[in-house]
Write an enzyme that holds these catalytic residues in place. Structure first.
Site, PDB file in Angstrom:
ATOM      1  N   SER A 248      -8.176   4.345 -43.527  1.00  0.00           N
ATOM      2  CA  SER A 248      -6.994   5.128 -43.192  1.00  0.00           C
ATOM      3  C   SER A 248      -6.706   6.123 -44.316  1.00  0.00           C
ATOM      4  O   SER A 248      -7.576   6.918 -44.661  1.00  0.00           O
ATOM      5  CB  SER A 248      -5.805   4.207 -42.918  1.00  0.00           C
ATOM      6  N   ASP A 355      -8.632   7.275 -32.204  1.00  0.00           N
ATOM      7  CA  ASP A 355      -7.951   6.653 -33.333  1.00  0.00           C
ATOM      8  C   ASP A 355      -6.438   6.582 -33.077  1.00  0.00           C
ATOM      9  O   ASP A 355      -5.789   7.594 -32.772  1.00  0.00           O
ATOM     10  CB  ASP A 355      -8.228   7.449 -34.610  1.00  0.00           C
ATOM     11  N   HIS A 404      -7.743   1.388 -34.916  1.00  0.00           N
ATOM     12  CA  HIS A 404      -7.571   2.040 -36.215  1.00  0.00           C
ATOM     13  C   HIS A 404      -8.009   1.061 -37.292  1.00  0.00           C
ATOM     14  O   HIS A 404      -7.575  -0.086 -37.305  1.00  0.00           O
ATOM     15  CB  HIS A 404      -6.113   2.448 -36.426  1.00  0.00           C
TER      16      HIS A 404
END
Length: 521
Positions: A248, A355, A404
């Protein structure tokens, strides 16, 4: 006291007997097995004689091979059984160990107290050393960002652990690529593991200390630099490979810092350490939101506007080559497809095609009410746009799933693209870089741009199917209201997926499309 002494003596003799018994079993193996071993030994001697006749450069390549990762090519057909046997052997030898194997990473605060978290508390890292291994994995934690006083104050109230070290635990257990278990992490389990907590809220880019005139420090880039400096005293100076990984915001942090780390080591004379990057779920797009909104908070603010404000607020640093390519628009370097072409270090990109974080900042929310036709079209276009930005990335893994973060998930081995898992793809990448290094030396430009895949070892893996969760190995989706698992077709119908219309768009028979969905393909 005398009884306890007798018990300790008996326990010690028992452990010795166990070790001697294991040794005896190994030495007194069946005659047939020893005979086969003898034949293999003769073959090995012949190979050694042949190697002695080969040029010196070739012998150096063979003798200088790294201990890890293991080359499992010969046992790939029965990998699970092989890993189980290795684990059983390690457990059987456990009594012979003088110390208990501690597999958790332990917290160390930075010695340089001027490099801090947002609130001025000490920054630090967790480490599990692996004596004898010359491979180091440094992981950058993710967790969004804040870009002005208002959003940072709100973040401090709701997510203080991402801005302060005051409540950090003393140990952390690694999962996924940070796991010390070979069955969960077959190629990196034996590396020196370092987990760097995210407490700077600046996508790992800042270099600004807290002062009387500023409420927060933003020192993400400096935290990485200081951690590397300290690790040089713990064995990193003898490393062969340093893999800078992150998920991330940490994945974007890898793209922003991998060349900085390589340059830092080179400037300190550590030219033998090959620095590489692994960016997971950090390849964001600077696209237009589905429904533009005012930039009032981190979640609703368009990515481009948030980064433009943030880079000024943080005093953010970007790779010098990218800065020169985008003078006056340095914010562009926070987006993967802009910064990647400017990097010198090789980077492997992991990115879900759908995502969740990207969809969130684009104001597409896939929970609650089914999506409408406009949202559905936007989602499909987003995947197509992402595919186009990944076209020239030589080493990548991009499943068509709605999710994610992947590399630290316990199920990271289960996800496949075109029949290849992510650990396998990373191992192929590692092998290609090793082969390339033997050919071209340690030049980082060669490592990045000339990485021909090993035969039967794919590196560029991206799904071609056009909708979320069309890959049958995607992670399980659960209904947020009931908690029950949803099949691919249930999930798509929940999103408002129209089978008839989609079949018409793709020139397919609706029954055939429905069958594909029910099979998760």
């Amino acid at each position: 006291m005398q009884i306890r002494g007798v018990l300790r003596s008996w326990a010690g003799r028992s452990a010795v007997r166990s070790c001697l018994l294991l040794l005896f079993i190994h030495v007194s193996a069946p005659v047939e097995a020893r005979s086969q071993h003898g034949r293999r030994t003769q073959s090995l001697r012949a190979q050694q004689q042949q190697q002695q006749q080969q040029p010196l450069a070739h012998r150096e390549r063979v003798e200088g091979a790294e201990s890890f990762p293991l080359d499992f090519t010969a046992v790939e057909g029965n990998m699970d059984n092989f890993v189980v046997q290795i684990k059983n052997l390690a457990q059987s030898l456990y009594p012979c160990s003088a110390q208990k194997l501690d597999q958790d990473m332990k917290l160390h605060f930075l010695k340089n107290v001027t490099v801090t978290c947002n609130d001025g508390s000490a920054a630090g890292y967790y480490i599990k050393e692996s004596k004898g291994s010359k491979r180091w994995l440094l992981f950058l934690q993710g967790g969004w960002y804040c870009f002005n006083r208002q959003t940072c104050d709100s973040r401090y109230e709701t997510m203080r652990r991402l801005m302060s070290s005051t409540t950090w635990p003393q140990t952390r257990t690694g999962t996924g690529i940070l796991s010390p278990q070979p069955e969960e992490n077959p190629h990196w389990w034996n590396a020196n593991m370092v987990f760097i907590p995210y407490c700077s809220s600046d996508v790992w880019s800042g270099a600004t200390p807290k002062t009387d005139h500023s409420d927060y420090a933003f020192m993400g880039s400096l935290i990485i630099k200081e951690v590397v400096n300290e690790l040089l005293t713990k064995g990193l100076d003898n490393a062969k490979v340093l893999l800078l990984a992150g998920s991330s915001a940490g994945g974007t942090g890898v793209l922003l810092n991998v060349d900085h780390v390589a340059e830092q080591l080179e400037s300190q004379g550590q030219r033998g350490v090959r620095v590489r990057g692994l960016a997971d779920s950090g390849w964001f797009l600077d696209n237009r939101q589905y429904k533009p909104t005012d930039c009032l908070d981190t979640i609703s603010c368009a990515p481009t506007e948030a980064i433009k404000r943030g880079i000024r607020y943080w005093g953010g640093l970007v790779p010098e080559s990218c800065r020169q390519a985008h003078v006056g628009e340095e914010w562009k370097c926070f987006f993967g497809y802009k910064v990647f072409p400017t990097l010198k270090s090789p980077v492997f990109v992991v990115q879900w095609l759908f995502d969740e974080a990207q969809l969130t900042v684009d104001n597409i929310h896939l929970t609650g009410q089914p999506v409408n036709e406009g949202q559905w079209r936007y989602i499909q276009n987003l995947a197509q746009e992402l595919r186009s930005t990944l076209r020239d990335v030589p080493a990548m893994f991009s499943p068509a799933c709605l999710s994610h973060v992947l590399i630290t998930r316990t199920y990271w081995m289960d996800i496949q693209v075109k029949g290849t898992s992510l650990p396998r793809a990373l191992h192929c990448w590692d092998r290609s870089l090793q082969d390339n290094n033997h050919t071209n030396g340690s030049n980082r430009n060669h490592e990045k741009h000339k990485t021909p895949p090993v035969r039967g070892c794919p590196l560029h893996l991206i799904d071609s199917c056009p909708w979320p969760h069309c890959n049958p190995t995607c992670p399980t989706i659960r209904d947020q209201l009931t908690g029950q698992e949803m099949s691919a077709i249930q999930f798509l119908k929940h999103m408002g997926f129209d089978v008839q219309k989609m079949a018409q768009q793709h020139g397919m028979d609706p029954k055939k499309l429905l069958g594909m969905l029910n099979n998760g393909s």
